[in-house]
Design a protein around this motif. Structure first.
Motif, PDB file in Angstrom:
ATOM      1  N   GLN A   1       2.371  69.028  55.765  1.00  0.00           N
ATOM      2  CA  GLN A   1       3.469  68.117  56.063  1.00  0.00           C
ATOM      3  C   GLN A   1       2.975  67.016  57.017  1.00  0.00           C
ATOM      4  N   PHE A   2       3.780  65.972  57.158  1.00  0.00           N
ATOM      5  CA  PHE A   2       3.390  64.919  58.080  1.00  0.00           C
ATOM      6  C   PHE A   2       4.643  64.239  58.635  1.00  0.00           C
ATOM      7  N   LEU A   3       4.453  63.573  59.779  1.00  0.00           N
ATOM      8  CA  LEU A   3       5.477  62.719  60.351  1.00  0.00           C
ATOM      9  C   LEU A   3       5.211  61.304  59.879  1.00  0.00           C
ATOM     10  N   LEU A   4       6.281  60.611  59.463  1.00  0.00           N
ATOM     11  CA  LEU A   4       6.144  59.270  58.930  1.00  0.00           C
ATOM     12  C   LEU A   4       7.118  58.328  59.622  1.00  0.00           C
ATOM     13  N   ASN A   5       6.596  57.228  60.174  1.00  0.00           N
ATOM     14  CA  ASN A   5       7.440  56.127  60.596  1.00  0.00           C
ATOM     15  C   ASN A   5       7.529  55.187  59.392  1.00  0.00           C
ATOM     16  N   PRO A   6       8.676  55.152  58.703  1.00  0.00           N
ATOM     17  CA  PRO A   6       8.738  54.407  57.435  1.00  0.00           C
ATOM     18  C   PRO A   6       8.667  52.897  57.602  1.00  0.00           C
ATOM     19  N   LEU A   7       8.831  52.378  58.817  1.00  0.00           N
ATOM     20  CA  LEU A   7       8.788  50.934  59.018  1.00  0.00           C
ATOM     21  C   LEU A   7       7.395  50.440  59.354  1.00  0.00           C
ATOM     22  N   THR A   8       6.640  51.228  60.115  1.00  0.00           N
ATOM     23  CA  THR A   8       5.265  50.838  60.444  1.00  0.00           C
ATOM     24  C   THR A   8       4.244  51.522  59.547  1.00  0.00           C
ATOM     25  N   GLU A   9       4.710  52.523  58.766  1.00  0.00           N
ATOM     26  CA  GLU A   9       3.863  53.332  57.884  1.00  0.00           C
ATOM     27  C   GLU A   9       2.876  54.194  58.649  1.00  0.00           C
ATOM     28  N   THR A  10       3.110  54.390  59.939  1.00  0.00           N
ATOM     29  CA  THR A  10       2.289  55.310  60.724  1.00  0.00           C
ATOM     30  C   THR A  10       2.524  56.733  60.231  1.00  0.00           C
ATOM     31  N   LYS A  11       1.431  57.454  59.994  1.00  0.00           N
ATOM     32  CA  LYS A  11       1.526  58.806  59.467  1.00  0.00           C
ATOM     33  C   LYS A  11       0.763  59.762  60.384  1.00  0.00           C
ATOM     34  N   LEU A  12       1.393  60.860  60.763  1.00  0.00           N
ATOM     35  CA  LEU A  12       0.778  61.843  61.639  1.00  0.00           C
ATOM     36  C   LEU A  12       0.850  63.209  60.964  1.00  0.00           C
TER      37      LEU A  12
END
Length: 359
Positions: free
Chosen positions: A108-119
């Motif tokens: 699984q991952f964390l996603l900031n959908p506006l900056t597309e940062t994925k963790l």
């Protein structure tokens, strides 16, 4: 006269960005080119009020509808995740600006959908529901360990079904797990000041677990009044709130009724009790459909009314042949006078409240 739009004066870009009015318009503005995205900084943004984020009908589309609480208008944006994956996401603490994505891949991952940062998160594949994502700058609660990032609930079926609490620190890949009663709910466990609060519906009580050790504390909090269980636990500006969103029928009239309770406790939680609140001051509660919710303050997020609860009500419609279809509608409940107002009459079942972030 021809020119390069990417070379517009930075001061002019700032002036334009401040006239756009809505967050979704500003996102489109920043998407024109890399230079505009760099020049228009997050400090230029209008208030990041909660959106109601919902997919358009096509399964693999990346188009989303955004309903703004402040303007009561709907706009459309593109996000880097299709609707099939969106249906597998579960909500989180909104101040982080991330969504927890249950990917079809093992991780699984964390996603900031506006900056597309994925963790990426080293959780095993499975059904995870987010309890807490922190640290939350809008809260006074303590984290259990320095660097904690995510606390989730997982239902496991290895031998016998069991609920597990998993928490992960962003500064390493270690996952700590302990178990809680299976027959808890409907509220997800609440994280508050290093403790986990679990409503045990069969016993009509709230139990407390120490997040450092996973041990169940010698604390039992009877559920208040006639209510068997809470539907939501919400950390709210330094308090733990228990919310009851009950559905009842009086003849042909069926409706939701809301009650909010605050946990009163001693410093070490030796004594705890639930006190019903008649109002929540300048705080605003947002209730999602997965028994998850969050709290914002009008002092930090201008533009919406305090002492209110926004929630998604399930609506059933029957057609001529007797078959049922379901959707949701957006309601705002005013705690001052007990009235409710419809803000949007048709919402996708997968819609979720989300506070965007470009940080």
């Amino acid at each position: 006269m021809e020119g390069n739009w990417g070379e517009l004066n930075q001061d002019l870009l700032h002036l334009i960005s401040k006239k756009l009015g809505t967050f979704s318009n500003l996102i489109r503005f920043r998407s024109v080119c890399k230079q505009w995205r760099i020049d228009v900084e997050p400090t230029d943004l209008p208030a990041r009020l909660p959106w109601l984020l919902q997919p358009d009908p096509t399964l693999f589309s990346t188009d989303y509808r955004v309903f703004s609480v402040s303007s009561k208008t709907t706009s459309q944006i593109k996000l880097p995740i299709n609707h099939r994956e969106f249906g597998r996401m579960f909500h989180k603490a909104p101040s982080m600006g991330f969504l927890l994505v249950n990917s079809f891949k093992p991780k699984q991952f964390l996603l900031n959908p506006l900056t597309e940062t994925k963790l990426h998160i080293p959780f095993p594949k499975g059904y995870h529901r987010t309890i807490y994502m922190g640290p939350n700058p809008n809260s006074n609660s303590r984290t259990i360990k320095e660097g904690i990032h995510l606390v989730v609930l997982k239902l496991e079926f290895e031998k016998n079904p069991i609920n597990s609490i998993m928490f992960w620190q962003s500064n390493n890949d270690k996952i700590t797990t302990f178990r809680i009663p299976l027959y808890s709910g409907p509220a997800l466990p609440g994280y508050y000041k290093g403790k986990l609060f679990v409503t045990e519906r069969l016993l009509k009580k709230t139990s407390v677990f120490d997040m450092e050790t996973g041990a169940k504390m010698n604390v039992v909090i009877p559920n208040p009044g006639m209510h068997d269980t809470f539907d939501f636990f919400i950390e709210a500006m330094g308090d733990l709130l228990g919310v009851v969103l009950s559905y009842f029928c009086d003849g042909d009239l069926c409706m939701y009724k809301l009650k909010v309770y605050q946990l009163k406790h001693t410093d070490e939680f030796e004594e705890c009790t639930w006190i019903e609140l008649q109002g929540i001051g300048d705080r605003v509660l947002f209730l999602n459909t997965e028994n998850q919710g969050f709290c914002l303050s009008t002092s930090d997020f201008k533009g919406f009314r305090g002492n209110c609860i926004y929630y998604l009500e399930l609506v059933e419609e029957r057609n001529k042949d007797g078959k049922s279809s379901f959707h949701r509608r957006v309601l705002r409940y005013n705690m001052e006078d007990g009235t409710k107002e419809e803000l949007l009459n048709y919402v996708d079942l997968n819609a979720t409240w989300f506070v965007p972030s470009l940080d």
